[in-house]
Design an enzyme around this catalytic site. Structure first.
Site, PDB file in Angstrom:
ATOM      1  N   CYS A   2       1.082  52.773  38.185  1.00  0.00           N
ATOM      2  CA  CYS A   2       2.037  52.018  37.384  1.00  0.00           C
ATOM      3  C   CYS A   2       2.538  50.819  38.180  1.00  0.00           C
ATOM      4  O   CYS A   2       2.466  50.777  39.398  1.00  0.00           O
ATOM      5  CB  CYS A   2       3.219  52.862  36.944  1.00  0.00           C
ATOM      6  SG  CYS A   2       2.802  54.337  36.025  1.00  0.00           S
ATOM      7  N   ARG A  27      -3.141  48.545  41.074  1.00  0.00           N
ATOM      8  CA  ARG A  27      -2.493  49.845  41.273  1.00  0.00           C
ATOM      9  C   ARG A  27      -3.072  50.917  40.348  1.00  0.00           C
ATOM     10  O   ARG A  27      -2.853  52.099  40.563  1.00  0.00           O
ATOM     11  CB  ARG A  27      -0.984  49.711  41.036  1.00  0.00           C
ATOM     12  CG  ARG A  27      -0.289  48.868  42.068  1.00  0.00           C
ATOM     13  CD  ARG A  27       1.171  48.654  41.735  1.00  0.00           C
ATOM     14  NE  ARG A  27       1.951  49.865  41.833  1.00  0.00           N
ATOM     15  CZ  ARG A  27       2.592  50.265  42.929  1.00  0.00           C
ATOM     16  NH1 ARG A  27       2.516  49.560  44.024  1.00  0.00           N
ATOM     17  NH2 ARG A  27       3.301  51.377  42.929  1.00  0.00           N
ATOM     18  N   TRP A  73       0.285  54.065  34.002  1.00  0.00           N
ATOM     19  CA  TRP A  73      -0.761  55.054  34.288  1.00  0.00           C
ATOM     20  C   TRP A  73      -0.286  56.359  33.662  1.00  0.00           C
ATOM     21  O   TRP A  73       0.730  56.907  34.055  1.00  0.00           O
ATOM     22  CB  TRP A  73      -0.953  55.181  35.791  1.00  0.00           C
ATOM     23  CG  TRP A  73      -2.149  55.943  36.224  1.00  0.00           C
ATOM     24  CD1 TRP A  73      -3.424  55.474  36.369  1.00  0.00           C
ATOM     25  CD2 TRP A  73      -2.200  57.329  36.614  1.00  0.00           C
ATOM     26  NE1 TRP A  73      -4.251  56.464  36.823  1.00  0.00           N
ATOM     27  CE2 TRP A  73      -3.537  57.620  36.983  1.00  0.00           C
ATOM     28  CE3 TRP A  73      -1.251  58.345  36.698  1.00  0.00           C
ATOM     29  CZ2 TRP A  73      -3.938  58.873  37.417  1.00  0.00           C
ATOM     30  CZ3 TRP A  73      -1.647  59.607  37.129  1.00  0.00           C
ATOM     31  CH2 TRP A  73      -2.981  59.861  37.479  1.00  0.00           C
ATOM     32  N   ASN A  99       8.440  53.976  36.626  1.00  0.00           N
ATOM     33  CA  ASN A  99       7.380  54.664  37.375  1.00  0.00           C
ATOM     34  C   ASN A  99       7.920  56.019  37.808  1.00  0.00           C
ATOM     35  O   ASN A  99       9.074  56.123  38.214  1.00  0.00           O
ATOM     36  CB  ASN A  99       6.991  53.879  38.628  1.00  0.00           C
ATOM     37  CG  ASN A  99       6.334  52.557  38.307  1.00  0.00           C
ATOM     38  OD1 ASN A  99       5.992  52.276  37.167  1.00  0.00           O
ATOM     39  ND2 ASN A  99       6.159  51.739  39.330  1.00  0.00           N
ATOM     40  N   GLY A 100       7.072  57.051  37.789  1.00  0.00           N
ATOM     41  CA  GLY A 100       7.517  58.367  38.207  1.00  0.00           C
ATOM     42  C   GLY A 100       7.442  59.370  37.072  1.00  0.00           C
ATOM     43  O   GLY A 100       6.832  59.106  36.026  1.00  0.00           O
ATOM     44  N   GLU A 480     -16.494  60.168  53.782  1.00  0.00           N
ATOM     45  CA  GLU A 480     -16.003  58.876  53.296  1.00  0.00           C
ATOM     46  C   GLU A 480     -17.072  58.168  52.480  1.00  0.00           C
ATOM     47  O   GLU A 480     -16.782  57.548  51.452  1.00  0.00           O
ATOM     48  CB  GLU A 480     -15.553  58.019  54.478  1.00  0.00           C
ATOM     49  CG  GLU A 480     -15.074  56.621  54.111  1.00  0.00           C
ATOM     50  CD  GLU A 480     -13.824  56.592  53.253  1.00  0.00           C
ATOM     51  OE1 GLU A 480     -13.462  55.495  52.789  1.00  0.00           O
ATOM     52  OE2 GLU A 480     -13.205  57.662  53.038  1.00  0.00           O
ATOM     53  N   LYS A 484     -16.504  57.132  48.574  1.00  0.00           N
ATOM     54  CA  LYS A 484     -16.624  55.753  48.101  1.00  0.00           C
ATOM     55  C   LYS A 484     -17.616  55.655  46.948  1.00  0.00           C
ATOM     56  O   LYS A 484     -17.384  54.977  45.950  1.00  0.00           O
ATOM     57  CB  LYS A 484     -17.074  54.830  49.245  1.00  0.00           C
ATOM     58  CG  LYS A 484     -15.992  54.497  50.234  1.00  0.00           C
ATOM     59  CD  LYS A 484     -14.921  53.606  49.588  1.00  0.00           C
ATOM     60  CE  LYS A 484     -13.642  53.686  50.374  1.00  0.00           C
ATOM     61  NZ  LYS A 484     -12.898  54.949  50.167  1.00  0.00           N
ATOM     62  N   GLU A 487     -16.137  57.249  43.775  1.00  0.00           N
ATOM     63  CA  GLU A 487     -14.983  56.495  43.280  1.00  0.00           C
ATOM     64  C   GLU A 487     -15.403  55.276  42.479  1.00  0.00           C
ATOM     65  O   GLU A 487     -14.849  55.001  41.406  1.00  0.00           O
ATOM     66  CB  GLU A 487     -14.128  56.009  44.458  1.00  0.00           C
ATOM     67  CG  GLU A 487     -13.171  57.011  45.035  1.00  0.00           C
ATOM     68  CD  GLU A 487     -12.357  56.409  46.163  1.00  0.00           C
ATOM     69  OE1 GLU A 487     -11.148  56.707  46.236  1.00  0.00           O
ATOM     70  OE2 GLU A 487     -12.905  55.644  46.978  1.00  0.00           O
ATOM     71  N   HIS A 503     -26.707  77.109  54.611  1.00  0.00           N
ATOM     72  CA  HIS A 503     -25.813  78.188  54.184  1.00  0.00           C
ATOM     73  C   HIS A 503     -25.406  78.048  52.713  1.00  0.00           C
ATOM     74  O   HIS A 503     -24.359  78.539  52.317  1.00  0.00           O
ATOM     75  CB  HIS A 503     -24.577  78.236  55.070  1.00  0.00           C
ATOM     76  CG  HIS A 503     -24.879  78.556  56.500  1.00  0.00           C
ATOM     77  ND1 HIS A 503     -25.270  79.806  56.917  1.00  0.00           N
ATOM     78  CD2 HIS A 503     -24.884  77.773  57.598  1.00  0.00           C
ATOM     79  CE1 HIS A 503     -25.486  79.792  58.215  1.00  0.00           C
ATOM     80  NE2 HIS A 503     -25.263  78.571  58.662  1.00  0.00           N
ATOM     81  N   LYS A 600      -4.333  52.691  43.106  1.00  0.00           N
ATOM     82  CA  LYS A 600      -4.298  52.328  44.524  1.00  0.00           C
ATOM     83  C   LYS A 600      -3.182  53.050  45.257  1.00  0.00           C
ATOM     84  O   LYS A 600      -3.387  53.595  46.327  1.00  0.00           O
ATOM     85  CB  LYS A 600      -4.103  50.806  44.651  1.00  0.00           C
ATOM     86  CG  LYS A 600      -4.089  50.292  46.085  1.00  0.00           C
ATOM     87  CD  LYS A 600      -5.435  50.469  46.744  1.00  0.00           C
ATOM     88  CE  LYS A 600      -5.498  49.842  48.110  1.00  0.00           C
ATOM     89  NZ  LYS A 600      -6.782  50.121  48.759  1.00  0.00           N
TER      90      LYS A 600
END
Length: 605
Positions: A2, A27, A73, A99-100, A480, A484, A487, A503, A600
């Site tokens: 947001c 964001r 968001w 926001n929240g 990582e 990436k 994402e 395994h 973000k």
């Protein structure tokens, strides 16, 4: 997650607010909206989709001031026009952006509905608008305070009353709010990036604070009304830092910025006189650091993976037990906080809610905590009070690239500093100092071979799954790389320790499932070759990220990175995996800077 932006002053608010929304797009969001006051009335426009979709429905003469705007968001209620912010009271007098998450929103909604309030959305935020409108206070500030006394949860919010347009009221509890000080005008945002075009002078609200903004200044106080004193700070970043320049995407620009970002992280911190690192921000002297018996590092997402690399570096160089874990799980296991343990919180934005909550849990139990963050003056930086700033510059793309690299470099500096206090020799210190100073040029040499990575990326386009493997610190590189890729390209990717392949995960290997193998020429190289042979025996294609030299096995593709010292090789091995994810996403036509469902700065649980 947001974005908030607000303005009060003599100028028309809409152009300033829309520009601010564009700055906050990174964001993560699914809808956008704006409200301005004009002649005692509230004008509102909002819709599902991108800020550009909001611009299309905005009337030509959408004038007024003050104003507030928001990118949402979704938490309560699906992404839709009616759930987009701002939300208003029944009389269309009060507008709120938030926001929240309001945790007791359901109970408050039932109470308001019983009193005859008709809700127009599924959001928790609309509850705030109706609560504020019902408060019997002469001032907007008093009404907001009274309403917030009834609220349980996290919020960063801004409130506009069209009938009292001389002020905006903003408040913070768990979600960032930044005030911008202009020339007889004031701004508010959830992130300084929305303000840099208009002012470099900002004030960060703390949890439990309320601010009243007028064109000629601001006042801050606690939720109970006691005045608080705030000191303005200066934003170090310029407006140009938030532009793509000649790049098609912020992700590609920020990958390209890594050599300079690395130089800034190292600047002033290499101490050749004593073959160590100078880290004045730690605010812990050698005696205090010698008392540390173990280190625990907390972060989320890429920050947690960088923490894993950091733990490996600290154990290698300082011979201290070090462990990384997700900050999002830390406080829920009622952790034992030990007096001889040093805790380190890692966050690019410095606002990650889960990491902030972990910091507060450590401090509540008497622990010592440092921060490794990029944003100066951010909440985690202020909460920790000491640590290491990355100085990587603003990172706009949702996926982390340059801040990840700079975070691992910061851990290398910390590990060197701790090691030299203990028993790391001057010879080893000098070896690492030289290698650190060479990293920016080595990163440049990798970036110059972008076309090679683009060609490797073509081999992943037809597959539905990809696996990444590595050993020791190479496993963190593999994690990582997989993160990436998933994402930004939405290709399913998983990382495994190479030693764990037999395994269970080996069952997944087929000729249609390529494996990206992180295999530096270190003392584990021959073991990695054995793992590659196991994959080849089952027909699995191999892409190798390695060093120059003969490979005793055949592979479908390889990329050789320059050799550094073994402890620092993972930093360079990660760079081509960033480019690989970018090129797969580019060739698949993804929205690279705004991956679906991601944000973000994650400022809610």
């Amino acid at each position: 997650m947001c974005g908030i932006v607000g303005y009060i002053g003599k100028r028309d608010a809409a152009p300033i607010l829309m520009e601010g929304l564009h700055r906050l797009e990174y964001r993560g969001y699914d809808s956008a909206g704006i409200a301005v006051a004009r002649a005692g009335e509230l004008r509102v426009a909002k819709c599902k989709g991108r800020v550009r979709d909001l611009e299309k429905i905005l009337p030509d003469r959408f004038k007024g001031s003050p104003g507030i705007a928001h990118t949402r968001w979704a938490t309560h209620g699906e992404p839709s026009d009616r759930n987009a912010h701002p939300h208003c009271d029944s009389a269309n007098r009060i507008a709120v952006i938030h926001n929240g998450i309001i945790e007791n929103a359901t109970a408050l909604r039932r109470r308001l509905a019983a009193e005859g309030i008709v809700f127009r959305s599924e959001t928790d935020t609309e509850v705030l608008a109706h609560l504020i409108a019902k408060m019997p206070h002469d001032s907007l500030e008093g009404a907001v305070r009274a309403a917030l006394q009834m609220v349980v949860g996290a919020y960063g919010l801004a409130v506009l009353d069209a009938t009292r347009p001389n002020a905006l009221v903003v408040a913070r509890n768990g979600s960032p709010v930044v005030l911008g000080i202009g020339d007889r005008e004031m701004f508010v945002a959830s992130d300084p990036s929305a303000l840099v075009r208009h002012t470099q002078s900002v004030v960060h609200l703390d949890d439990g604070e309320v601010a009243v903004l007028r064109a000629d200044g601001f006042e801050t106080s606690t939720l109970e009304g006691d005045p608080t004193a705030k000191t303005a700070s200066t934003i170090a970043w310029t407006d140009d830092a938030f532009d793509k320049l000649d790049f098609d995407h912020f992700m590609r620009k920020e990958i390209a910025e890594q050599p300079d970002a690395a130089r800034r992280t190292l600047s002033g911190r290499l101490e050749p006189r004593f073959q160590t690192a100078h880290l004045g921000g730690l605010a812990l002297d050698a005696r205090e650091l010698l008392e540390v018996r173990r280190i625990k590092i907390l972060g989320c997402g890429s920050a947690c993976i960088s923490a894993t690399m950091g733990a490996h570096l600290i154990e290698q160089l300082a011979r201290l037990p070090a462990h990384a874990e997700p900050a999002s799980e830390f406080r829920y296991r009622n952790p034992v906080i030990e007096p001889d343990t040093l805790y380190i919180a890692v966050s690019q934005s410095g606002e990650t809610f889960d990491t902030l909550a972990a910091v507060q849990e450590v401090k509540r139990k008497g622990g010592r905590v440092l921060g490794i963050v990029n944003v100066v003056g951010s909440t985690i930086a202020r909460e920790c009070g000491r640590g290491i700033y990355l100085h990587a510059g603003p990172e706009v793309s949702v996926v982390s690239t340059k801040t990840f690299t700079c975070t691992v470099m910061a851990f290398a500096l910390l590990a060197l500093h701790l090691g030299r206090i203990r028993d790391l020799s001057t010879a080893h210190g000098g070896r690492l100092l030289k290698a650190l100073s060479e990293l920016p040029v080595q990163i440049e040499s990798i970036l110059a071979r972008d076309a090679e990575i683009a060609e490797l990326a073509r081999q992943l386009l037809a597959c539905e799954h990809a696996y990444f493997i590595g050993r020791a610190a190479g496993y963190a590189v593999a994690m990582e790389g997989a993160l990436k890729l998933k994402e930004v390209s939405y290709l399913h990717a998983e990382a495994y320790p190479a030693s764990e392949l037999k395994h269970g995960p080996l069952a997944l290997i087929t000729p249609q499932t390529p494996t990206i193998v992180v295999m530096p020429r270190d003392d584990l190289f021959t073991k990695n070759i054995s793992t590659v042979e196991e994959i080849r025996a089952r027909g699995g294609p191999i892409l190798a990220i390695t060093h120059a030299g003969d490979l005793p096995v055949s592979v479908e593709g390889r990329f050789d990175v320059p050799r550094s010292e073994p402890e620092l090789d993972p930093i360079l091995l990660n760079i081509p995996l960033q480019l690989l994810a970018y090129h797969v996403a580019l060739q698949k036509g993804r929205d690279i800077d705004k991956p679906r469902n991601l944000a973000k700065s994650v400022t809610v649980e």
